[in-house]
Design an enzyme around this catalytic site. Structure first.
Site, short mmCIF file in Angstrom:
data_model
loop_
_atom_site.label_atom_id
_atom_site.label_comp_id
_atom_site.label_asym_id
_atom_site.label_seq_id
_atom_site.Cartn_x
_atom_site.Cartn_y
_atom_site.Cartn_z
N GLU A 1 0.88 -1.18 0.00
CA GLU A 1 0.00 0.00 0.00
C GLU A 1 0.91 1.22 0.00
O GLU A 1 1.46 1.59 1.04
CB GLU A 1 -0.88 0.00 1.26
N CYS B 1 -2.44 9.52 2.14
CA CYS B 1 -2.04 8.83 0.90
C CYS B 1 -3.08 9.03 -0.19
O CYS B 1 -2.74 9.13 -1.35
CB CYS B 1 -1.80 7.35 1.18
P1 NDP Z 1 8.10 5.14 4.77
O1 NDP Z 1 8.12 4.39 3.50
O2 NDP Z 1 9.22 6.07 5.06
O3 NDP Z 1 8.00 4.16 6.02
C1 NDP Z 1 6.96 3.23 6.15
C2 NDP Z 1 7.34 2.19 7.18
O4 NDP Z 1 8.42 1.42 6.69
C3 NDP Z 1 7.81 2.80 8.51
O5 NDP Z 1 7.33 2.00 9.57
C4 NDP Z 1 9.30 2.69 8.38
O6 NDP Z 1 9.95 2.64 9.62
C5 NDP Z 1 9.45 1.36 7.68
N1 NDP Z 1 10.75 1.14 7.03
C6 NDP Z 1 11.68 2.06 6.67
N2 NDP Z 1 12.73 1.44 6.07
C7 NDP Z 1 12.47 0.13 6.06
C8 NDP Z 1 13.15 -1.04 5.58
N3 NDP Z 1 14.33 -0.94 4.97
N4 NDP Z 1 12.57 -2.24 5.74
C9 NDP Z 1 11.36 -2.35 6.32
N5 NDP Z 1 10.67 -1.31 6.81
C10 NDP Z 1 11.21 -0.07 6.68
O7 NDP Z 1 6.71 5.92 4.77
P2 NDP Z 1 6.18 6.96 5.80
O8 NDP Z 1 6.13 6.37 7.16
O9 NDP Z 1 6.93 8.23 5.61
O10 NDP Z 1 4.66 7.13 5.30
C11 NDP Z 1 4.31 7.98 4.27
C12 NDP Z 1 4.09 7.21 2.99
O11 NDP Z 1 3.11 6.20 3.19
C13 NDP Z 1 3.54 8.08 1.88
O12 NDP Z 1 4.15 7.76 0.66
C14 NDP Z 1 2.07 7.69 1.85
O13 NDP Z 1 1.45 7.97 0.63
C15 NDP Z 1 2.14 6.25 2.16
N6 NDP Z 1 0.86 5.75 2.64
C16 NDP Z 1 0.15 4.87 1.87
C17 NDP Z 1 -1.09 4.43 2.27
C18 NDP Z 1 -1.86 3.43 1.47
O14 NDP Z 1 -2.74 2.80 2.05
N7 NDP Z 1 -1.61 3.24 0.20
C19 NDP Z 1 -1.70 4.91 3.53
C20 NDP Z 1 -0.87 5.80 4.26
C21 NDP Z 1 0.36 6.20 3.82
P3 NDP Z 1 10.54 3.97 10.27
O15 NDP Z 1 9.46 5.01 10.27
O16 NDP Z 1 10.83 3.50 11.63
O17 NDP Z 1 11.72 4.37 9.45
#
Ligand code: NDP
Length: 512
Positions: free
Chosen positions: A256, A290
């Site tokens: 997602e 999102c």
């Molecule tokens: P990120 O992609 O930065 O992070 C998402 C999650 O992945 C966080 O928990 C993060 O941890 C974790 N993460 C980071 N690096 C890794 C890795 N190498 N391996 C596994 N997990 C990892 O997104 P954001 O948190 O900034 O969220 C915003 C984004 O999410 C936007 O692009 C938004 O559009 C999207 N989004 C999509 C939705 C949907 O349903 N389609 C709904 C809501 C948001 P940590 O934060 O601890 O680094």
């Protein structure tokens, strides 16, 4: 810090309690408006993540064995707990994410609605049913059922720290899986609270929903921990890294990801209603949605009126951290820099801000951008801030063409008084979800699947598809009686196949 000391690093905040685990240190989550510490959490390392997943495996069996009714009862107890402590959770969401409490209440209410639907519809969607056996297996009964995957890993973002991860967690649990959830490092307190609430509401299968906290490396460890599926919600770049890590163990993934959603405003639209919806879709939650509206394509006859209506409404919005604010600060300071870059790029390349355009620390003024070239970052890349580009187009067809000219394809909206035309535009929009004459509504309908196409990801949460996403289809045939002739046996007489060919010729041969 020695390992023994690390084991003692137990985080006990007002937010909830995180399990005693081996860690590689701690991190703080902070209030984005004030910088005040909300909680201190362990950075769970690969070993701690693995231990959590191993503890979840017997819980998954116990949970699956409860059956649909047993799970439904316990999911009801969980949602009752959330409903009773809604204000406590909303306050925590407000402190950790920055959004107004009223918006947090809305988010929690949506979550409760999805929990209710998932629990109520799991049996009908996933339970065993008989299907037609067909001509060649007329002597058999055929059964289909959807079985849980075991332990599901969920990695979530910070922007809707309750609703977004629970879109996976609620459906995975209702389908009979245990869940290990890694919240964003920006909202660990909310994640820990959700798991603590589960433990309190469902003490007999407490380990069916656990949380691990940390940063990207904790998430990466969860990808490699041997879960049955990894449900990821976040950005496309991180999604690629998650897929690569999951590929090592052939762990299936649900993606997602982000979006660059557009609204089409057609000649015959209710312009005031479209403007009101565009402003909510773009600015609520500080644009950190999102499925937020980031672009509007308005046809020439309504463009000026639409811009005037939007601009007037936007000028009345005030970002702040108090309860009367329209929206709060950016949850991540770095995101304010992205917004600033997109606004600067848009104005440098010939666009102009009808209103807003300023960034004051983590508070971004609501911004309406006009005359922005299509190739600029503000139109092509996910801004994830309280900004909106409005572009004049010839007609709805040009609007649709531009809407679809993006690598993303999450959602969008169409405004038109013609039901036929609006539905046609909605169906041809290259996205997983579209609202007609409103914004974001599909997310609040539990029966509707949620997910995108292209860079917005694949797989679905919510609805029947969301339940099936966390299962594997199991097919069973059972012989009911013996036919006089068995076609799948070396003892079959040659004449039997000739007779079969004649029957197939008669039944199917007449179709041209
Ligand atoms: P990120 O992609 O930065 O992070 C998402 C999650 O992945 C966080 O928990 C993060 O941890 C974790 N993460 C980071 N690096 C890794 C890795 N190498 N391996 C596994 N997990 C990892 O997104 P954001 O948190 O900034 O969220 C915003 C984004 O999410 C936007 O692009 C938004 O559009 C999207 N989004 C999509 C939705 C949907 O349903 N389609 C709904 C809501 C948001 P940590 O934060 O601890 O680094």
């Amino acid at each position: 810090m020695s390992r023994a000391e690390q084991l003692d690093t137990v985080t006990d905040t007002t937010a909830g309690t995180v399990e005693r685990h081996a860690t590689t240190g701690t991190f703080e989550s902070t209030d984005p408006a004030t910088g005040a510490v909300v909680g201190v959490f362990p950075v769970h390392d690969a070993q701690a993540v693995q231990e959590t997943v191993e503890r979840a495996r017997p819980a998954a069996r116990l949970w699956a064995d409860l059956g649909f009714d047993g799970r439904r009862q316990r999911l009801a107890a969980y949602r009752g707990h959330l409903a009773r402590r809604m204000h406590e959770l909303a306050d925590l969401v407000h402190r950790e994410n920055g959004k107004p409490r009223a918006d947090a209440i809305l988010e929690i209410t949506l979550t409760i609605d999805h929990l209710t639907w998932a629990g109520a519809h799991a049996r009908r969607t996933l339970g065993r049913r008989r299907v037609r056996a067909g001509m060649l297996a007329a002597d058999h009964a055929a059964y289909l059922e959807y079985q849980p995957l075991g332990v599901v890993g969920v990695i979530g973002p910070w922007n809707y720290p309750v609703f977004t991860p629970m879109g996976s967690i609620a459906y995975a649990l209702a389908a009979g899986n245990a869940v290990v959830f890694k919240p964003s490092e920006h909202t660990p307190a909310v994640g820990a609270w959700l798991a603590a609430a589960w433990r309190a509401a469902v003490p007999d299968v407490a380990d069916a929903f656990q949380v691990v906290t940390g940063n990207g490396s904790t998430g990466a460890a969860l990808c490699r921990a041997g879960v049955g599926k990894l449900a990821f919600t976040g950005s496309a770049p991180t999604g690629r890294r998650v897929m690569a890590a999951c590929a090592e163990t052939l762990t299936p993934v649900l993606m997602e990801l982000g979006g660059k959603d557009a609204m089409i405003v057609d000649d015959d639209a209710d312009v005031a209603a479209a403007a009101d919806a565009a402003v909510w879709g773009a600015m609520s939650n500080a644009g950190q949605t999102c499925i937020g509206i980031e672009r509007v394509y308005a046809t020439a006859p309504v463009y000026d009126r639409f811009v005037a209506e939007v601009t007037e409404r936007v000028r009345g919005l005030r970002p702040s951290s108090d309860d009367e604010a329209a929206y709060g600060p950016m949850t991540m300071a770095a995101q304010a820099d992205v917004v600033r870059r997109h606004v600067d790029d848009a104005t440098a390349s010939g666009g102009r801000a009808a209103t807003g355009g300023t960034v004051d620390g983590v508070l971004v003024a609501p911004t309406v951008l006009l005359d922005v070239p299509e190739e600029s970052a503000a139109v092509q890349e996910e801004t994830f801030g309280p900004t909106l580009t409005i572009t004049r187009v010839r007609d709805a067809e040009e609007a649709l063409e531009r809407t679809n000219a993006t690598s993303y394809g999450l959602a969008g909206a169409v405004f038109s008084r013609s039901r036929v035309k609006a539905m046609d535009l909605a169906r041809r929009m290259r996205s997983g979800m579209t609202s007609v004459n409103s914004v974001l509504t599909f997310a609040s309908v539990p029966a509707l699947p949620f997910g995108g196409v292209g860079e917005s990801g694949f797989g679905r949460i919510h609805g029947e598809d969301g339940l099936k996403e966390f299962t594997r289809a199991k097919a069973i045939t059972r012989r009911r009686f013996r036919l006089p002739v068995d076609l799948t046996s070396f003892s079959r007489p040659p004449a039997a196949v000739d007779a079969l060919a004649r029957v197939v010729g008669v039944v199917h041969g007449r179709h041209r």
